[in-house]
Scaffold this motif. Structure first.
Motif, PDB file in Angstrom:
ATOM      1  N   SER A 147     -22.598  27.722  98.414  1.00 67.30           N
ATOM      2  CA  SER A 147     -21.630  26.869  99.105  1.00 67.30           C
ATOM      3  C   SER A 147     -20.775  27.668 100.081  1.00 67.30           C
ATOM      4  CB  SER A 147     -20.749  26.132  98.088  1.00 67.30           C
ATOM      5  OG  SER A 147     -20.120  27.060  97.219  1.00 67.30           O
ATOM      6  N   GLU A 148     -20.422  28.915  99.687  1.00 64.58           N
ATOM      7  CA  GLU A 148     -19.662  29.774 100.599  1.00 64.58           C
ATOM      8  C   GLU A 148     -20.507  30.152 101.808  1.00 64.58           C
ATOM      9  OE1 GLU A 148     -16.519  30.793 100.631  1.00 64.58           O
ATOM     10  OE2 GLU A 148     -16.053  29.584  98.871  1.00 64.58           O
ATOM     11  N   TYR A 149     -21.782  30.415 101.567  1.00 66.67           N
ATOM     12  CA  TYR A 149     -22.707  30.741 102.659  1.00 66.67           C
ATOM     13  C   TYR A 149     -22.791  29.581 103.635  1.00 66.67           C
ATOM     14  CZ  TYR A 149     -27.319  31.648 104.796  1.00 66.67           C
ATOM     15  OH  TYR A 149     -28.370  31.840 105.674  1.00 66.67           O
ATOM     16  N   LEU A 150     -22.859  28.358 103.110  1.00 69.09           N
ATOM     17  CA  LEU A 150     -22.937  27.168 103.967  1.00 69.09           C
ATOM     18  C   LEU A 150     -21.661  27.008 104.776  1.00 69.09           C
ATOM     19  CD1 LEU A 150     -24.326  24.589 104.903  1.00 69.09           C
ATOM     20  CD2 LEU A 150     -23.480  23.446 102.846  1.00 69.09           C
ATOM     21  N   ARG A 151     -20.508  27.202 104.140  1.00 75.76           N
ATOM     22  CA  ARG A 151     -19.243  27.081 104.875  1.00 75.76           C
ATOM     23  C   ARG A 151     -19.159  28.111 105.992  1.00 75.76           C
ATOM     24  NH1 ARG A 151     -16.962  25.090  99.909  1.00 75.76           N
ATOM     25  NH2 ARG A 151     -16.733  27.169  99.018  1.00 75.76           N
ATOM     26  N   GLY A 152     -19.669  29.324 105.716  1.00 75.46           N
ATOM     27  CA  GLY A 152     -19.666  30.353 106.755  1.00 75.46           C
ATOM     28  C   GLY A 152     -20.551  29.990 107.925  1.00 75.46           C
ATOM     29  N   LEU A 153     -21.697  29.365 107.665  1.00 78.56           N
ATOM     30  CA  LEU A 153     -22.594  28.935 108.733  1.00 78.56           C
ATOM     31  C   LEU A 153     -21.957  27.842 109.582  1.00 78.56           C
ATOM     32  CD1 LEU A 153     -25.997  28.727 106.823  1.00 78.56           C
ATOM     33  CD2 LEU A 153     -25.485  30.283 108.704  1.00 78.56           C
ATOM     34  N   ILE A 154     -21.380  26.844 108.933  1.00 81.53           N
ATOM     35  CA  ILE A 154     -20.802  25.706 109.645  1.00 81.53           C
ATOM     36  C   ILE A 154     -19.659  26.132 110.542  1.00 81.53           C
ATOM     37  CG2 ILE A 154     -19.496  23.569 109.294  1.00 81.53           C
ATOM     38  CD1 ILE A 154     -21.233  23.041 106.855  1.00 81.53           C
ATOM     39  N   LYS A 155     -18.925  27.155 110.086  1.00 83.94           N
ATOM     40  CA  LYS A 155     -17.759  27.628 110.840  1.00 83.94           C
ATOM     41  C   LYS A 155     -18.141  28.134 112.219  1.00 83.94           C
ATOM     42  CE  LYS A 155     -16.258  31.610 109.665  1.00 83.94           C
ATOM     43  NZ  LYS A 155     -15.690  32.736 108.882  1.00 83.94           N
ATOM     44  N   TYR A 188     -28.109  22.277  99.141  1.00 81.40           N
ATOM     45  CA  TYR A 188     -26.855  22.064  98.409  1.00 81.40           C
ATOM     46  C   TYR A 188     -26.755  20.631  97.905  1.00 81.40           C
ATOM     47  CZ  TYR A 188     -21.902  21.644  97.391  1.00 81.40           C
ATOM     48  OH  TYR A 188     -20.699  21.398  96.768  1.00 81.40           O
ATOM     49  N   LEU A 189     -27.092  19.683  98.757  1.00 83.07           N
ATOM     50  CA  LEU A 189     -26.995  18.270  98.402  1.00 83.07           C
ATOM     51  C   LEU A 189     -27.950  17.926  97.261  1.00 83.07           C
ATOM     52  CD1 LEU A 189     -25.702  15.557  99.124  1.00 83.07           C
ATOM     53  CD2 LEU A 189     -27.490  15.244 100.845  1.00 83.07           C
ATOM     54  N   VAL A 190     -29.200  18.350  97.382  1.00 77.55           N
ATOM     55  CA  VAL A 190     -30.202  18.045  96.362  1.00 77.55           C
ATOM     56  C   VAL A 190     -29.819  18.688  95.022  1.00 77.55           C
ATOM     57  CG1 VAL A 190     -32.595  18.483  95.665  1.00 77.55           C
ATOM     58  CG2 VAL A 190     -32.091  17.679  97.977  1.00 77.55           C
ATOM     59  N   CYS A 191     -29.388  19.945  95.056  1.00 79.99           N
ATOM     60  CA  CYS A 191     -29.050  20.643  93.812  1.00 79.99           C
ATOM     61  C   CYS A 191     -27.787  20.078  93.175  1.00 79.99           C
ATOM     62  CB  CYS A 191     -28.876  22.136  94.077  1.00 79.99           C
ATOM     63  SG  CYS A 191     -30.431  22.977  94.451  1.00 79.99           S
ATOM     64  N   ALA A 192     -26.777  19.754  93.993  1.00 79.75           N
ATOM     65  CA  ALA A 192     -25.541  19.203  93.448  1.00 79.75           C
ATOM     66  C   ALA A 192     -25.796  17.841  92.797  1.00 79.75           C
ATOM     67  CB  ALA A 192     -24.493  19.076  94.548  1.00 79.75           C
ATOM     68  N   ARG A 193     -26.647  17.018  93.398  1.00 77.19           N
ATOM     69  CA  ARG A 193     -26.984  15.720  92.821  1.00 77.19           C
ATOM     70  C   ARG A 193     -27.808  15.898  91.534  1.00 77.19           C
ATOM     71  NH1 ARG A 193     -27.179  11.028  95.981  1.00 77.19           N
ATOM     72  NH2 ARG A 193     -29.369  10.640  95.475  1.00 77.19           N
ATOM     73  N   ARG A 194     -28.475  17.032  91.391  1.00 80.50           N
ATOM     74  CA  ARG A 194     -29.233  17.342  90.179  1.00 80.50           C
ATOM     75  C   ARG A 194     -28.360  18.094  89.159  1.00 80.50           C
ATOM     76  NH1 ARG A 194     -30.776  19.294  86.447  1.00 80.50           N
ATOM     77  NH2 ARG A 194     -32.838  19.612  85.541  1.00 80.50           N
ATOM     78  N   TYR A 233     -30.958  29.173 115.631  1.00 80.62           N
ATOM     79  CA  TYR A 233     -31.205  29.569 114.240  1.00 80.62           C
ATOM     80  C   TYR A 233     -30.057  29.189 113.306  1.00 80.62           C
ATOM     81  CZ  TYR A 233     -31.613  32.542 110.125  1.00 80.62           C
ATOM     82  OH  TYR A 233     -31.637  33.002 108.834  1.00 80.62           O
ATOM     83  N   PRO A 234     -28.778  29.449 113.650  1.00 83.26           N
ATOM     84  CA  PRO A 234     -27.697  29.084 112.711  1.00 83.26           C
ATOM     85  C   PRO A 234     -27.653  27.585 112.415  1.00 83.26           C
ATOM     86  CG  PRO A 234     -26.891  30.598 114.380  1.00 83.26           C
ATOM     87  CD  PRO A 234     -28.245  30.159 114.827  1.00 83.26           C
ATOM     88  N   VAL A 235     -27.992  26.748 113.397  1.00 78.64           N
ATOM     89  CA  VAL A 235     -27.997  25.300 113.172  1.00 78.64           C
ATOM     90  C   VAL A 235     -29.115  24.926 112.205  1.00 78.64           C
ATOM     91  CG1 VAL A 235     -28.307  23.031 114.259  1.00 78.64           C
ATOM     92  CG2 VAL A 235     -26.972  24.813 115.421  1.00 78.64           C
ATOM     93  N   ARG A 236     -30.300  25.495 112.422  1.00 76.92           N
ATOM     94  CA  ARG A 236     -31.428  25.209 111.518  1.00 76.92           C
ATOM     95  C   ARG A 236     -31.106  25.670 110.098  1.00 76.92           C
ATOM     96  NH1 ARG A 236     -35.568  28.564 113.347  1.00 76.92           N
ATOM     97  NH2 ARG A 236     -34.482  29.291 115.193  1.00 76.92           N
TER      98      ARG A 236
END
Length: 297
Positions: A265-273, A252-258, A240-243
């Protein structure tokens, strides 16, 4: 036997019968409540997997001002509720219930029912910690652009997109409809959808768009199963954490490019960690982002 003794014996038997009756009623009530809550939990397990257990426990913890059973009644009527209160209590916090808001019905001690409202049903000053909501996205996007994105993916990606009356802490979900074709039979429309995405209609347009990108990320990365046309494989067995990390990276990528400011972004960093990055597919993330932007090769 004295008449008084007979009366005492009769009174004792009557009291015993009352106790048995109360016990039977309590057992019946327990069985009915257990059936309702356990059915709700089993449905959530089927839809989201083992993470449903943590979500149920956290939901009951978060609504600590209610009994646990009433918290589950709120969960049933308004999944993702962050804070609920009566209209009077919201008024005490200088927040007004929005016109047309649908109340949440809970049981009241020594009475029939009470009517509660979720924070998204109200307008007023922000609550403490409200800015920490990881789902919130900021930027310029109007309803017209949002409607175009929805229309595009309903047609091109065969995704049914529904806007739901969820609570503040539930942004959306995605699921595979191919296992339940009866929900949208082909006889009812030219081409039945293959996927379903539900999105919180109470969130702002930029936040809804970020949620759409996240849930499409789950679909396009194969987290909900393989594409019938072979565009992506079944990757639903990933942890689940990988998905979640892959889908959030897509959003994040789609929204940042828009040029939208994504609070997650903090949530994503916490997941990747906390995950094994060798299980993450950058190709799947980039390909999903391309599909969302309509730039597939």
């Amino acid at each position: 036997m004295k008449p008084t003794d007979q009366f005492d014996l009769f009174a004792q038997e009557l009291e015993n019968e009352r106790k048995v009756g109360r016990a039977d009623r309590r057992l019946k009530s327990f069985a009915e409540c257990a059936t309702a809550i356990d059915r709700l939990f089993q449905d959530a397990l089927q839809a989201t997997g083992p993470s449903a257990f943590d979500e149920f426990i956290e939901f009951a913890r978060r609504l600590s001002n209610l009994s646990v059973y009433n918290a589950m009644l709120v969960r049933l009527q308004r999944p993702g509720a962050a804070a609920v209160a009566t209209e009077k209590k919201w008024n005490d916090k200088r927040r007004e219930v929005k016109p047309g808001a649908i109340p949440i019905v809970v049981l009241r001690p020594f009475g029939p029912v009470s009517f509660l409202y979720e924070v998204s049903d109200t307008d007023g000053p922000p609550l403490p910690g409200e800015h920490n909501n990881p789902f919130v996205t900021y930027g310029e996007m109007d309803e017209i652009e949002w409607a175009k994105a929805v229309k595009h993916h309903q047609k091109e990606s065969k995704v049914r997109i529904e806007e739901m009356n969820f609570g503040t802490m539930l942004a959306g979900n995605a699921r595979n409809l191919q296992a339940v074709p009866s929900r949208y039979p082909k006889s009812a429309q030219a081409e039945a959808p293959e996927w379903l995405i539900q999105i919180n209609k109470n969130h702002s347009v930029p936040t809804r768009y970020a949620t759409l990108a996240h849930e499409l990320g789950h679909i396009f990365c194969g987290h909900c199963g393989a594409d019938p046309s072979g565009r992506w494989p079944d990757r639903s067995k990933l942890p689940y954490p990988v998905r979640e990390a892959e889908a959030e990276a897509v959003s994040y990528l789609v929204c940042a490019r828009r040029e939208l400011d994504v609070a997650s972004s903090e949530y994503l960093r916490g997941l990747i960690k906390d995950i094994d990055l060798r299980q993450v597919s950058l190709y799947a993330i980039f390909e999903a982002a391309n599909r969302i932007e309509g730039k597939t090769k």
